[in-house]
Design an enzyme around this catalytic site. Structure first.
Site, short mmCIF file in Angstrom:
data_model
loop_
_atom_site.label_atom_id
_atom_site.label_comp_id
_atom_site.label_asym_id
_atom_site.label_seq_id
_atom_site.Cartn_x
_atom_site.Cartn_y
_atom_site.Cartn_z
N ASP A 93 0.82 -1.21 0.00
CA ASP A 93 0.00 0.00 0.00
C ASP A 93 0.85 1.26 0.00
O ASP A 93 1.43 1.62 1.02
CB ASP A 93 -0.91 -0.02 1.23
CG ASP A 93 -1.78 1.20 1.33
OD1 ASP A 93 -1.95 1.90 0.32
OD2 ASP A 93 -2.30 1.47 2.43
N ASP A 124 -2.05 5.16 -5.86
CA ASP A 124 -2.40 4.36 -4.68
C ASP A 124 -2.46 2.88 -5.04
O ASP A 124 -3.45 2.40 -5.59
CB ASP A 124 -3.75 4.83 -4.13
CG ASP A 124 -4.14 4.11 -2.86
OD1 ASP A 124 -3.33 3.30 -2.37
OD2 ASP A 124 -5.24 4.34 -2.36
#
Length: 432
Positions: free
Chosen positions: A93, A290
């Protein structure tokens, strides 16, 4: 960030941009449980100091990735943590900093993972440690226990992780042939609450953001790798993740400076939306990369402009009975793959208004914004971010497939370029 969840504090992100906050008197959902946990932590942990890693000179490390955008809905990487090292599957992430594992402690509330919960080390990070301070919402945070750093991550869909910051060993094979075992700060999450979004089983989250607690920041501070992280997600599934700058040719990539206005996450700044090579009139879009978001999100204005132009030229019939994603289309017969449908759609482009070169744009081909559902329909992997509370536009995994994307925190630049993500960079002893 946790895939499938949107953050709801300070900065709202999709499927990942995490905000860490200390529990307060006004937001004390877990207070009672924390008190019960604290006595156990204090009795078990002696607070021994962590061992340091001797500098080996900057190198790199490469990890294979597993998973896909659809139908799995996530990618994961295996990290070997602890002594002796045990495998854990983590969601990589770039939208959050802290790496945390679901933790095996009395009374823990964990969601389903691939492996048994992590057995914590006895090396707690003190409350006033700089790493702990970086996780708190303000500089004047309070310490219920000076020898313990409590953290809480909350997501916009109601999901959360509550835990304690520890140090433990991470086993890594470097591309220079050396094996290192640095002690790094990670979260021992003892109370995980799944959100309302689709949940994908995972042992934890690998935080790759820009903050002090990020794994890449910690490895750099110990002189092991450059503060550079990158990934290459294959549209066929899998791919690779890497730390350090020794596995790519920078001359073959498009580079943009990281935004000076939006510094919390990886953003190349403001972009103009182009569809089919023509301007849409939508400009000044704040864009964030992201890797914790499966799909790409545009704000309401950009999304509706895109959909309007898309439908104006599309000859396919809408498949309203397919609920895989909000918008799906069907052909005369079921589509077998993206190549069957790509000629019906035009490319999407994000053209950045600030850059060093004329070609500072991020190309999103039809195969990088469409999936073929289990019903054989073409479904749109670009969603309306405003509807889920987003304030920014997110480039998710679907639009980063078959591209190498690099976040260089030392030079403060983001790079990208087409790549064969099925071909792992050499040497092969970089893989764990």
């Amino acid at each position: 960030m946790k895939r499938g969840a949107m953050l709801r504090v300070v900065v709202i992100g999709v499927l990942g941009l995490a905000v860490l906050s200390a529990a307060s008197e006004s937001q004390n959902y877990h207070h009672h449980q924390q008190q019960q946990q604290r006595s156990w932590w204090q009795s078990m942990f002696s607070g021994i100091s962590s061992s340091a890693v001797s500098p080996v000179g900057f190198s790199s490390v490469v990890f294979p990735l597993h998973g896909n955008v659809y139908p799995t809905g996530s990618y994961h990487v295996q990290l070997n943590i602890g002594q002796p090292p045990k495998p854990y599957f983590l969601d990589p992430d770039t939208g959050s900093d802290l790496t945390w594992l679901q933790c095996d402690v009395p009374g823990a509330q964990c969601t389903k993972g691939f492996h048994p919960p992590y057995r914590p080390s006895n090396d707690r990070v003190p409350c006033r440690d700089p790493l702990c301070a970086s996780l708190q919402p303000s500089e004047d945070y309070s310490c219920d226990d000076p020898d313990q750093c409590d953290y809480q991550i909350e997501y916009a869909d109601g999901g959360s992780s509550l835990g304690v910051l520890l140090r433990d060993t991470l086993s890594l094979n470097l591309t220079n042939g050396m094996r290192v075992n640095p002690r790094l700060a990670i979260g021992c999450g003892y109370d995980q609450v799944p959100g309302t979004s689709n949940y994908h089983p995972m042992d934890g989250v690998l935080g790759l953001g820009k903050g002090k607690t990020s794994i890449i920041s910690q490895l750099h501070s110990q002189g092991i790798v450059r503060n550079v992280v990158g990934h290459c997600l294959s549209s066929q599934g899998g791919g690779f993740l890497f730390f350090g700058d020794g596995v790519y040719d920078p001359s073959r990539l498009t580079w943009m400076p990281m935004s000076r206005d939006y510094t919390k996450h990886y953003s190349p700044g403001l972009a103009e939306l182009i569809f089919g090579g023509k301007a849409t009139g939508v400009k000044n879009l704040i864009v964030v990369f992201d890797s914790g978001s499966s799909y790409t999100y545009l704000n309401s204005k950009a999304y509706h402009a895109f959909i309007s132009l898309l439908k104006k030229e599309l000859k396919l019939q809408e498949a309203s009975d397919d609920q895989t994603l909000p918008l799906c289309w069907k052909g005369k017969r079921p589509f077998k793959n993206i190549q069957d449908v790509r000629n019906h759609f035009k490319p999407l482009t994000l053209k950045f208004s600030v850059g060093w070169r004329a070609k500072s744009q991020f190309e999103i081909a039809p195969e990088a914004y469409l999936i073929i559902s289990s019903k054989g329909n073409a479904c749109l992997g670009v969603l309306n971010g405003t509807e889920v509370g987003l304030q920014y536009n997110l480039i998710g995994d679907i639009s980063m497939q078959d591209k190498m994307v690099i976040y260089d925190n030392e030079k403060e630049v983001i790079g990208w370029g087409s790549a064969n993500c099925d071909q792992f960079p050499r040497p092969r002893d970089a893989f764990i």
